[in-house]
Design a protein around this motif. Structure first.
Motif, PDB file in Angstrom:
ATOM      1  N   THR A   1       0.758  -1.265   0.161  1.00 24.30           N
ATOM      2  CA  THR A   1      -0.014   0.071   0.047  1.00 24.30           C
ATOM      3  C   THR A   1       0.917   1.136   0.021  1.00 24.30           C
ATOM      4  OG1 THR A   1      -1.914  -1.037   1.207  1.00 24.30           O
ATOM      5  CG2 THR A   1      -1.702   1.348   1.226  1.00 24.30           C
ATOM      6  N   GLU A   2       1.823   1.360   0.901  1.00 24.61           N
ATOM      7  CA  GLU A   2       2.568   2.452   1.120  1.00 24.61           C
ATOM      8  C   GLU A   2       3.495   2.911  -0.162  1.00 24.61           C
ATOM      9  OE1 GLU A   2       1.803   1.061   5.175  1.00 24.61           O
ATOM     10  OE2 GLU A   2       2.409   0.164   3.220  1.00 24.61           O
ATOM     11  N   ARG A   3       4.110   1.727  -0.745  1.00 20.12           N
ATOM     12  CA  ARG A   3       4.926   2.104  -2.050  1.00 20.12           C
ATOM     13  C   ARG A   3       3.951   2.217  -3.135  1.00 20.12           C
ATOM     14  NH1 ARG A   3       7.207  -3.854  -2.039  1.00 20.12           N
ATOM     15  NH2 ARG A   3       8.487  -3.210  -3.930  1.00 20.12           N
ATOM     16  N   ALA A   4       2.811   1.453  -3.272  1.00 20.08           N
ATOM     17  CA  ALA A   4       2.029   1.992  -4.378  1.00 20.08           C
ATOM     18  C   ALA A   4       1.814   3.532  -4.367  1.00 20.08           C
ATOM     19  CB  ALA A   4       0.708   1.050  -4.398  1.00 20.08           C
TER      20      ALA A   4
ATOM     21  N   ASP B   1      -3.891   2.902 -10.235  1.00 20.04           N
ATOM     22  CA  ASP B   1      -3.313   1.934  -9.126  1.00 20.04           C
ATOM     23  C   ASP B   1      -3.014   0.622  -9.802  1.00 20.04           C
ATOM     24  OD1 ASP B   1      -6.141   1.284 -10.241  1.00 20.04           O
ATOM     25  OD2 ASP B   1      -6.502   0.080  -8.613  1.00 20.04           O
ATOM     26  N   GLN B   2      -3.302   0.122 -11.040  1.00 15.87           N
ATOM     27  CA  GLN B   2      -3.190  -1.136 -11.484  1.00 15.87           C
ATOM     28  C   GLN B   2      -1.722  -1.082 -12.011  1.00 15.87           C
ATOM     29  OE1 GLN B   2      -5.992  -3.617 -13.925  1.00 15.87           O
ATOM     30  NE2 GLN B   2      -4.310  -3.020 -15.563  1.00 15.87           N
ATOM     31  N   ASP B   3      -1.365   0.040 -12.690  1.00 16.51           N
ATOM     32  CA  ASP B   3       0.098   0.189 -13.045  1.00 16.51           C
ATOM     33  C   ASP B   3       1.116   0.353 -11.868  1.00 16.51           C
ATOM     34  OD1 ASP B   3      -0.222   0.242 -15.728  1.00 16.51           O
ATOM     35  OD2 ASP B   3      -0.301   2.388 -15.867  1.00 16.51           O
ATOM     36  N   ALA B   4       0.628   0.951 -10.778  1.00 13.40           N
ATOM     37  CA  ALA B   4       1.123   0.908  -9.324  1.00 13.40           C
ATOM     38  C   ALA B   4       1.543  -0.230  -8.769  1.00 13.40           C
ATOM     39  CB  ALA B   4       0.801   1.855  -8.436  1.00 13.40           C
TER      40      ALA B   4
ATOM     41  N   ASN C   1       1.433  -3.424 -10.357  1.00 15.25           N
ATOM     42  CA  ASN C   1       2.229  -4.068 -11.136  1.00 15.25           C
ATOM     43  C   ASN C   1       3.660  -3.788 -10.951  1.00 15.25           C
ATOM     44  OD1 ASN C   1       1.007  -6.113 -13.383  1.00 15.25           O
ATOM     45  ND2 ASN C   1      -0.529  -4.493 -12.925  1.00 15.25           N
ATOM     46  N   LYS C   2       3.853  -2.589 -10.823  1.00 13.49           N
ATOM     47  CA  LYS C   2       5.381  -2.350 -10.316  1.00 13.49           C
ATOM     48  C   LYS C   2       5.978  -2.647  -9.109  1.00 13.49           C
ATOM     49  CE  LYS C   2       9.155  -0.120 -11.478  1.00 13.49           C
ATOM     50  NZ  LYS C   2       9.879  -0.636 -12.667  1.00 13.49           N
ATOM     51  N   VAL C   3       5.315  -2.126  -7.903  1.00 13.76           N
ATOM     52  CA  VAL C   3       5.846  -2.518  -6.498  1.00 13.76           C
ATOM     53  C   VAL C   3       5.562  -4.097  -6.295  1.00 13.76           C
ATOM     54  CG1 VAL C   3       5.075  -0.116  -5.959  1.00 13.76           C
ATOM     55  CG2 VAL C   3       3.587  -1.882  -5.519  1.00 13.76           C
ATOM     56  N   ALA C   4       4.601  -4.590  -6.722  1.00 15.94           N
ATOM     57  CA  ALA C   4       4.364  -6.078  -6.278  1.00 15.94           C
ATOM     58  C   ALA C   4       4.748  -7.045  -7.451  1.00 15.94           C
ATOM     59  CB  ALA C   4       3.026  -6.273  -6.245  1.00 15.94           C
TER      60      ALA C   4
END
Length: 347
Positions: A177-180, A195-198, A200-203
């Motif tokens: 959550t925090e990283r997104a 949110d989906q792009d974020a 996919n990147k952080v997870a």
């Protein structure tokens, strides 16, 4: 509820326009899974008393817990510079849910409110996620390839966040959550699907790939334009995801999707609510296209006329607003005028 087995917690993130969609999705899940126990959560940044009352009444009639969680919209206020197109802040609720439900359940199933369930969820409910933070199905190939490159991701897995099976402890431990939120606000990437792009990147590398049957994606707008009379649904499809601007609750949507939606709506708290009529000029154009494709030419002509009238009004309002801005610019001097013109993109 059976106290000897744990319930599957299912969560939705909505604005007022999608409350009914969530309620109908809940009905579809319950109708197809009478052998499972559920707790439903609806997350929102605001809702009417009518929507809250309908969900409460449905909860009582079905004998299943259904909770509304009202979030503080200010959480994302400073990130609104990001391109979101037609997306409302409701899309960001899935990022916040694991923090809210920590200590309530160890896992949750997030489901978009434009999804309908047509099968059993037992396999998904008991799926072992291991050390993964979540499980999700791959997005459609054209979107996935484009976003993999844009987000600088290795491999070939870019997931659709419309359905997420989340291990809450693993998610929170990895600070997803925090990283997104940090990535969304950083401005580092052009986020087509914020949110989906974020996520996919952080997870990346920590999301289990689900079989496509858990998130079968349809574009009803595409089917509208091609005038297809029947949706092609595989026998093993469990969750049907109607992405894009045209939804099953629109009166001009595909007959198969609309019929399916109405069949489940009868068992929801929204049983008395009629299908939506076109409100925007884009919807009016879609409606005209629908009637033309079905050979209903008088109705098509009426909706084309309504579309032209609505769009002309929109254009005239825009021209009037631009004229006012031009007058304001003329009243300013030097650097002030240059700055305002550049900010508005009319330099």
């Amino acid at each position: 509820m059976n106290g000897e087995r744990s319930a599957l917690h299912v969560a939705f993130g909505v604005d007022e326009n999608f409350f009914r969609g969530a309620g109908v999705c809940i009905a579809s899940i319950l109708d197809n899974n009478p052998d499972l126990d559920f707790v439903f959560h609806v997350f929102t940044f605001g809702c009417t008393e009518d929507s809250r009352a309908r969900l409460s009444r449905m909860s009582a009639e079905r004998g299943v817990p259904m909770h509304v969680h009202v979030l503080d919209e200010g959480v994302f206020s400073r990130y609104r510079h990001n391109p979101r197109g037609n997306y409302s802040n409701a899309i960001f609720t899935r990022i916040l849910m694991p923090g809210v439900l920590a200590g309530v359940t160890d896992r949750m199933l997030y489901v978009d409110s434009d999804i309908l369930c047509r099968g059993k969820l037992a396999e998904l409910a008991r799926m072992d996620l291991g050390e993964h933070v979540a499980a999700a199905a791959a997005d459609v190939h054209t979107i996935a390839q484009r976003r993999l490159a844009a987000m600088e991701l290795d491999g070939d897995f870019y997931f659709n966040s419309g359905l997420l099976l989340i291990d809450i402890d693993n998610w929170n431990r990895a600070r997803i959550t925090e990283r997104a939120i940090e990535l969304i606000g950083s401005g580092r990437y052009k986020l087509d699907y914020p949110d989906q792009d974020a996520l996919n990147k952080v997870a990346h590398g920590h999301v289990m790939k689900l079989h496509p049957k858990w998130n079968v994606m349809f574009s009803l707008l595409g089917n509208l334009r091609s005038c297809k009379q029947k949706l092609s649904i595989s026998d093993d499809a469990v969750m049907l995801h109607f992405g894009g601007p045209l939804k099953p609750w629109h009166s001009w949507s595909h007959a198969c999707a609309q019929s399916m939606f109405l069949s489940y709506q009868r068992g929801s708290g929204w049983a008395d609510v009629p299908l939506d009529r076109p409100r925007t000029y884009k919807q009016m154009h879609q409606c005209a296209t629908y009637h033309r494709g079905h050979g209903k030419y008088p109705q098509a002509l009426r909706w084309y006329a309504a579309y032209l009238h609505k769009k002309l009004s929109f254009v005239l309002q825009g021209a009037a607003a631009l004229a006012v801005l031009s007058i304001e610019l003329a009243s300013l001097k030097g650097a002030q005028a240059d700055w305002l013109a550049a900010s508005l993109g009319i330099a």
